[in-house]
Design a protein around this motif. Structure first.
Motif, PDB file in Angstrom:
ATOM      1  N   ASN A 141      -8.800   5.181   0.706  1.00  0.00           N
ATOM      2  CA  ASN A 141      -9.146   3.804   0.345  1.00  0.00           C
ATOM      3  C   ASN A 141      -8.045   2.790   0.631  1.00  0.00           C
ATOM      4  O   ASN A 141      -8.178   1.627   0.276  1.00  0.00           O
ATOM      5  CB  ASN A 141      -9.515   3.739  -1.145  1.00  0.00           C
ATOM      6  CG  ASN A 141     -10.703   4.602  -1.481  1.00  0.00           C
ATOM      7  OD1 ASN A 141     -11.604   4.752  -0.662  1.00  0.00           O
ATOM      8  ND2 ASN A 141     -10.703   5.193  -2.654  1.00  0.00           N
ATOM      9  N   SER A 142      -6.958   3.231   1.210  1.00  0.00           N
ATOM     10  CA  SER A 142      -5.828   2.351   1.513  1.00  0.00           C
ATOM     11  C   SER A 142      -5.352   1.602   0.260  1.00  0.00           C
ATOM     12  O   SER A 142      -5.167   0.394   0.273  1.00  0.00           O
ATOM     13  CB  SER A 142      -6.216   1.343   2.608  1.00  0.00           C
ATOM     14  OG  SER A 142      -5.081   0.605   3.019  1.00  0.00           O
ATOM     15  N   ASN A 143      -5.143   2.361  -0.822  1.00  0.00           N
ATOM     16  CA  ASN A 143      -4.739   1.731  -2.075  1.00  0.00           C
ATOM     17  C   ASN A 143      -3.430   2.283  -2.638  1.00  0.00           C
ATOM     18  O   ASN A 143      -3.133   2.111  -3.816  1.00  0.00           O
ATOM     19  CB  ASN A 143      -5.859   1.866  -3.115  1.00  0.00           C
ATOM     20  CG  ASN A 143      -6.193   3.313  -3.411  1.00  0.00           C
ATOM     21  OD1 ASN A 143      -5.623   4.233  -2.826  1.00  0.00           O
ATOM     22  ND2 ASN A 143      -7.137   3.529  -4.318  1.00  0.00           N
ATOM     23  N   LYS A 144      -2.653   2.931  -1.816  1.00  0.00           N
ATOM     24  CA  LYS A 144      -1.380   3.491  -2.270  1.00  0.00           C
ATOM     25  C   LYS A 144      -0.392   2.366  -2.556  1.00  0.00           C
ATOM     26  O   LYS A 144      -0.301   1.401  -1.794  1.00  0.00           O
ATOM     27  CB  LYS A 144      -0.824   4.441  -1.210  1.00  0.00           C
ATOM     28  CG  LYS A 144       0.443   5.157  -1.635  1.00  0.00           C
ATOM     29  CD  LYS A 144       0.828   6.235  -0.648  1.00  0.00           C
ATOM     30  CE  LYS A 144       2.084   6.942  -1.105  1.00  0.00           C
ATOM     31  NZ  LYS A 144       2.410   8.096  -0.263  1.00  0.00           N
ATOM     32  N   ARG A 145       0.363   2.482  -3.650  1.00  0.00           N
ATOM     33  CA  ARG A 145       1.359   1.475  -4.011  1.00  0.00           C
ATOM     34  C   ARG A 145       2.733   2.068  -4.286  1.00  0.00           C
ATOM     35  O   ARG A 145       3.709   1.335  -4.459  1.00  0.00           O
ATOM     36  CB  ARG A 145       0.889   0.719  -5.258  1.00  0.00           C
ATOM     37  CG  ARG A 145      -0.355  -0.115  -5.047  1.00  0.00           C
ATOM     38  CD  ARG A 145      -0.825  -0.769  -6.337  1.00  0.00           C
ATOM     39  NE  ARG A 145       0.255  -1.326  -7.112  1.00  0.00           N
ATOM     40  CZ  ARG A 145       0.449  -1.082  -8.427  1.00  0.00           C
ATOM     41  NH1 ARG A 145      -0.350  -0.300  -9.088  1.00  0.00           N
ATOM     42  NH2 ARG A 145       1.455  -1.644  -9.057  1.00  0.00           N
ATOM     43  N   SER A 199       6.095   0.014  -5.192  1.00  0.00           N
ATOM     44  CA  SER A 199       5.917  -1.070  -6.167  1.00  0.00           C
ATOM     45  C   SER A 199       6.581  -0.781  -7.511  1.00  0.00           C
ATOM     46  O   SER A 199       6.531  -1.615  -8.407  1.00  0.00           O
ATOM     47  CB  SER A 199       4.422  -1.307  -6.421  1.00  0.00           C
ATOM     48  OG  SER A 199       3.795  -1.734  -5.246  1.00  0.00           O
ATOM     49  N   GLN A 217       4.762   6.634  -9.512  1.00  0.00           N
ATOM     50  CA  GLN A 217       3.452   6.258 -10.036  1.00  0.00           C
ATOM     51  C   GLN A 217       3.352   6.596 -11.522  1.00  0.00           C
ATOM     52  O   GLN A 217       2.911   5.774 -12.334  1.00  0.00           O
ATOM     53  CB  GLN A 217       2.350   6.967  -9.262  1.00  0.00           C
ATOM     54  CG  GLN A 217       0.953   6.616  -9.729  1.00  0.00           C
ATOM     55  CD  GLN A 217      -0.120   7.302  -8.896  1.00  0.00           C
ATOM     56  OE1 GLN A 217       0.165   8.150  -8.064  1.00  0.00           O
ATOM     57  NE2 GLN A 217      -1.353   6.945  -9.125  1.00  0.00           N
ATOM     58  N   ARG A 223      -0.886  -0.174   5.992  1.00  0.00           N
ATOM     59  CA  ARG A 223      -0.567   1.122   5.408  1.00  0.00           C
ATOM     60  C   ARG A 223       0.929   1.441   5.436  1.00  0.00           C
ATOM     61  O   ARG A 223       1.337   2.521   5.041  1.00  0.00           O
ATOM     62  CB  ARG A 223      -1.371   2.215   6.109  1.00  0.00           C
ATOM     63  CG  ARG A 223      -2.862   2.108   5.810  1.00  0.00           C
ATOM     64  CD  ARG A 223      -3.659   3.182   6.499  1.00  0.00           C
ATOM     65  NE  ARG A 223      -5.066   3.112   6.140  1.00  0.00           N
ATOM     66  CZ  ARG A 223      -5.634   3.849   5.181  1.00  0.00           C
ATOM     67  NH1 ARG A 223      -4.896   4.677   4.476  1.00  0.00           N
ATOM     68  NH2 ARG A 223      -6.914   3.732   4.926  1.00  0.00           N
ATOM     69  N   ASP A 258       0.725   4.924   3.847  1.00  0.00           N
ATOM     70  CA  ASP A 258      -0.452   5.147   3.018  1.00  0.00           C
ATOM     71  C   ASP A 258      -1.494   5.946   3.791  1.00  0.00           C
ATOM     72  O   ASP A 258      -2.138   5.432   4.700  1.00  0.00           O
ATOM     73  CB  ASP A 258      -1.030   3.798   2.575  1.00  0.00           C
ATOM     74  CG  ASP A 258      -2.219   3.937   1.643  1.00  0.00           C
ATOM     75  OD1 ASP A 258      -2.647   5.087   1.375  1.00  0.00           O
ATOM     76  OD2 ASP A 258      -2.722   2.903   1.183  1.00  0.00           O
ATOM     77  N   ASP A 276       5.095  -4.936   4.583  1.00  0.00           N
ATOM     78  CA  ASP A 276       4.722  -4.936   3.171  1.00  0.00           C
ATOM     79  C   ASP A 276       4.613  -6.353   2.618  1.00  0.00           C
ATOM     80  O   ASP A 276       3.751  -6.637   1.797  1.00  0.00           O
ATOM     81  CB  ASP A 276       5.744  -4.128   2.367  1.00  0.00           C
ATOM     82  CG  ASP A 276       5.349  -3.956   0.918  1.00  0.00           C
ATOM     83  OD1 ASP A 276       4.370  -3.227   0.654  1.00  0.00           O
ATOM     84  OD2 ASP A 276       6.010  -4.558   0.046  1.00  0.00           O
ATOM     85  N   SER A 305      -4.024   7.403   2.170  1.00  0.00           N
ATOM     86  CA  SER A 305      -5.190   7.537   1.285  1.00  0.00           C
ATOM     87  C   SER A 305      -6.457   7.040   1.966  1.00  0.00           C
ATOM     88  O   SER A 305      -6.406   6.190   2.851  1.00  0.00           O
ATOM     89  CB  SER A 305      -4.964   6.758  -0.020  1.00  0.00           C
ATOM     90  OG  SER A 305      -4.969   5.361   0.218  1.00  0.00           O
TER      91      SER A 305
END
Length: 200
Positions: A174-178, A160, A185, A155, A170, A89, A172
């Motif tokens: 789009n590889s945008n998981k936070r 966050s 979230q 991933r 991750d 990370d 997802s």
């Protein structure tokens, strides 16, 4: 115990990613269940008892017998695996790789193609002995190695949503998981919305 995956349907092709998906998911769940920290805003003080570990490992057709010794050793593994997630990370892949290489050596992960029950072949990672801890250790180490050695390294993440420190894989498109969960979230989105509102 072999950390194995059988695809729901067999197409005649090897499912290269199925093993990685299952064992990285189990790695994530072990870390989140067995390491101290915060889950959202709730302090986590895990008790690595057999019932907790069994719940993490169980699947529809897999109900392992977990002893107190197994639970303790898998808790120790979870702490080491956490360092892989946190290092990845933060972009410190050399630290993540060093830890994964140590785990591969220790647990003796051996790749093998095995016949799937419905035909075709599945990639499994067997360990040097049939024990629960060594079997999962080998599978997790191999899964993390395949993830880091491919385009999946980014991933593996840490939530966050301050102060949460739970980890995630991750999945997802789009590889945008936070975040580790929808709860975290939503908490961050709600805080951002409150911060944007004008003070009256």
């Amino acid at each position: 115990m072999d950390a194995t995956v059988e695809p729901a349907t067999v197409t005649g092709q090897i499912h290269f990613d199925s093993h990685v998906v299952v064992v990285t998911d189990v790695a994530c769940r072990l870390v989140n269940a067995l390491t101290a920290g915060f889950d959202g805003i709730t302090p986590i003080d895990p008790i690595g008892n057999p019932a907790v570990v069994r719940e993490v490992l169980e699947r529809d057709d897999y109900h392992p017998r977990v002893t107190a010794v197994d639970a303790r050793r898998l808790s120790e593994l979870a702490h080491r695996v956490r360092t892989v997630f946190t290092a990845t990370d933060s972009g410190n892949l050399s630290q993540a790789v060093a830890t994964v290489n140590d785990l591969l050596e220790e647990f003796g992960a051996r790749p093998r193609l095995d016949a799937a029950s419905g035909g075709g072949w599945t990639l499994h990672f067997h360990s040097r002995d049939p024990g629960l801890v060594v079997g999962w250790g080998a599978g997790i180490a191999a899964g993390l190695a395949l993830a880091i050695g491919s385009d999946l390294a980014g991933r593996l993440g840490v939530c966050s949503a301050d102060p949460c420190d739970r980890v995630y894989v991750d999945g997802s498109r789009n590889s945008n998981k936070r975040f580790c969960s929808t709860r975290c979230q939503n908490r961050v989105k709600a805080a951002a919305h409150r911060a944007r509102r004008p003070i009256v």
